[in-house]
Design an enzyme around this catalytic site. Structure first.
Site, PDB file in Angstrom:
ATOM      1  N   ALA A 296      -1.105 -64.567 -53.730  1.00 20.00           N
ATOM      2  CA  ALA A 296      -0.343 -64.091 -52.574  1.00 20.00           C
ATOM      3  C   ALA A 296      -0.268 -65.161 -51.494  1.00 20.00           C
ATOM      4  CB  ALA A 296      -0.976 -62.820 -52.027  1.00 20.00           C
TER       5      ALA A 296
ATOM      6  N   ASN B 120       0.540 -45.387 -45.847  1.00 21.84           N
ATOM      7  CA  ASN B 120       1.499 -45.337 -44.744  1.00 21.84           C
ATOM      8  C   ASN B 120       2.953 -45.311 -45.190  1.00 21.84           C
ATOM      9  OD1 ASN B 120      -0.542 -45.759 -42.615  1.00 21.84           O
ATOM     10  ND2 ASN B 120      -0.762 -47.768 -43.587  1.00 21.84           N
TER      11      ASN B 120
ATOM     12  N   GLY C  26       2.021 -53.823 -47.368  1.00 21.95           N
ATOM     13  CA  GLY C  26       1.760 -52.435 -47.013  1.00 21.95           C
ATOM     14  C   GLY C  26       0.814 -51.691 -47.919  1.00 21.95           C
ATOM     15  N   GLU C  27       0.587 -50.441 -47.539  1.00 20.83           N
ATOM     16  CA  GLU C  27      -0.265 -49.531 -48.300  1.00 20.83           C
ATOM     17  C   GLU C  27       0.489 -48.222 -48.548  1.00 20.83           C
ATOM     18  OE1 GLU C  27      -1.357 -50.204 -44.997  1.00 20.83           O
ATOM     19  OE2 GLU C  27      -2.488 -52.033 -45.424  1.00 20.83           O
TER      20      GLU C  27
ATOM     21  N   HIS D  30       0.094 -48.280 -38.338  1.00 23.41           N
ATOM     22  CA  HIS D  30      -0.169 -47.277 -39.370  1.00 23.41           C
ATOM     23  C   HIS D  30       0.618 -46.010 -39.095  1.00 23.41           C
ATOM     24  CE1 HIS D  30      -3.817 -48.208 -42.006  1.00 23.41           C
ATOM     25  NE2 HIS D  30      -3.475 -49.353 -41.445  1.00 23.41           N
TER      26      HIS D  30
END
Length: 317
Positions: free
Chosen positions: A177, A109, A105-106, A38
């Site tokens: 996914a 971050n 990812g997010e 992160h």
């Protein structure tokens, strides 16, 4: 047989604490380690977020256990060529080697350099291309690549992975996914014991291990444990895609105002009942997971490791 490892949370602990936990985990009988990657913690209360590759270098000096990143995003904040170099070096350093867990990812971050945060479909395409680039670099040969999202010119990893390749595990939280991951993953990462999702991955040709993780909070005082989870990790209970799109810890703090202690008590394994902890992990085993990583929330780390060594891991064989 399902293997049980310990999950090192970079969002909650300092580098020194993570290194100490790795030592304790190996002594307690956990057989492998996973570590989060992160830039920010989920909320300010967690209060940490070291650079994972520096921490992994330190881990290499204190444990022989293999390490898996759960998970790295090699698409926005770090270019896949840089991620490949970091992962290859880590593999050479770690006595037990490295496996590279990756995901789309997010925003929390990945938006920190000012890049646009793409929609999921584009992020999924970026991840596939990034993995292809990294795999080519892992061979140790010279690589040039001009793709849709990434350019690499005359790049070569002189410190390549010890076997000329690294297993790349791909994170997926939905059936679509998982089916997509089956086309290019060396294993599946998912955090809930969903047999249907695993079946979809296997039916689409998915190979390799199925890997998951679960957070618990051991304490002799169950209500204290519930309060600890509610303070530090209410984000675990957020639904849907919020975790992928909220951009700052402050936004997560706003969203988790809707999470109550009662919700935590119903969803997270808290307290010191060994049967309850073992049953939670056995649910992953019955769902078909090959590896499960357990993370202890809060500062009662010594008690947790004693408890798992003496009363939980023996129940799981």
């Amino acid at each position: 047989m399902t293997a049980f490892g310990y999950f090192l949370s970079c969002e909650e602990f300092t580098p020194a604490q993570l290194v100490d936990q790795a030592r304790r985990a190996e002594a307690a009988g956990f057989t492998r380690l996973a570590i989060s990657d992160h830039f920010h913690p989920w909320n300010d209360e967690q209060g940490s977020s070291p650079f994972v590759w520096g921490v992994i270098g330190a881990l290499s000096q204190v444990t022989a256990l293999p390490v898996t990143t759960l998970v790295t995003c090699p698409t926005v904040r770090l270019h896949p060529a840089v991620t490949a170099q970091a992962a290859a070096t880590a593999d050479v350093q770690l006595p037990g080697g490295l496996r590279l867990g990756v995901g789309t990812g997010e925003a929390l971050n990945e938006h920190v350099l000012g890049d646009r945060w793409p929609p999921y479909e584009q992020r999924a395409e970026m991840l596939e291309e990034a993995v292809a680039v990294m795999r080519e670099l892992f061979t140790g040969g010279q690589v040039s690549h001009w793709g849709t999202y990434y350019t690499v010119e005359n790049a070569r990893l002189y410190t390549a992975p010890r076997e000329g390749r690294l297993p790349v595990l791909v994170s997926a939280f939905g059936a679509k996914a998982a089916e997509r991951a089956a086309g290019f993953a060396d294993g599946l990462v998912t955090m809930t014991p969903d047999t249907g999702l695993i079946d979809r991955y296997r039916a689409a040709g998915g190979r390799g291990p199925v890997v998951g993780g679960v957070k618990v909070c051991w304490s002799a005082d169950r209500q204290r444990a519930v309060k600890t989870v509610h303070r530090l990790w209410p984000s675990e209970l957020l639904p849907g895609e919020l975790a992928q799109v909220l951009p700052t810890p402050a936004h997560f703090e706003q969203a988790t105002e809707l999470i109550t202690e009662e919700m935590v008590e119903q969803s997270v394994t808290c307290g010191d009942d060994p049967a309850e902890h073992a049953a939670r992990l056995d649910g992953y085993r019955r769902a078909g997971f090959d590896e499960v990583y357990v993370g202890q929330i809060g500062d009662e780390q010594e008690g947790f490791f004693d408890f798992y060594r003496e009363r939980v891991l023996p129940r799981l064989g």
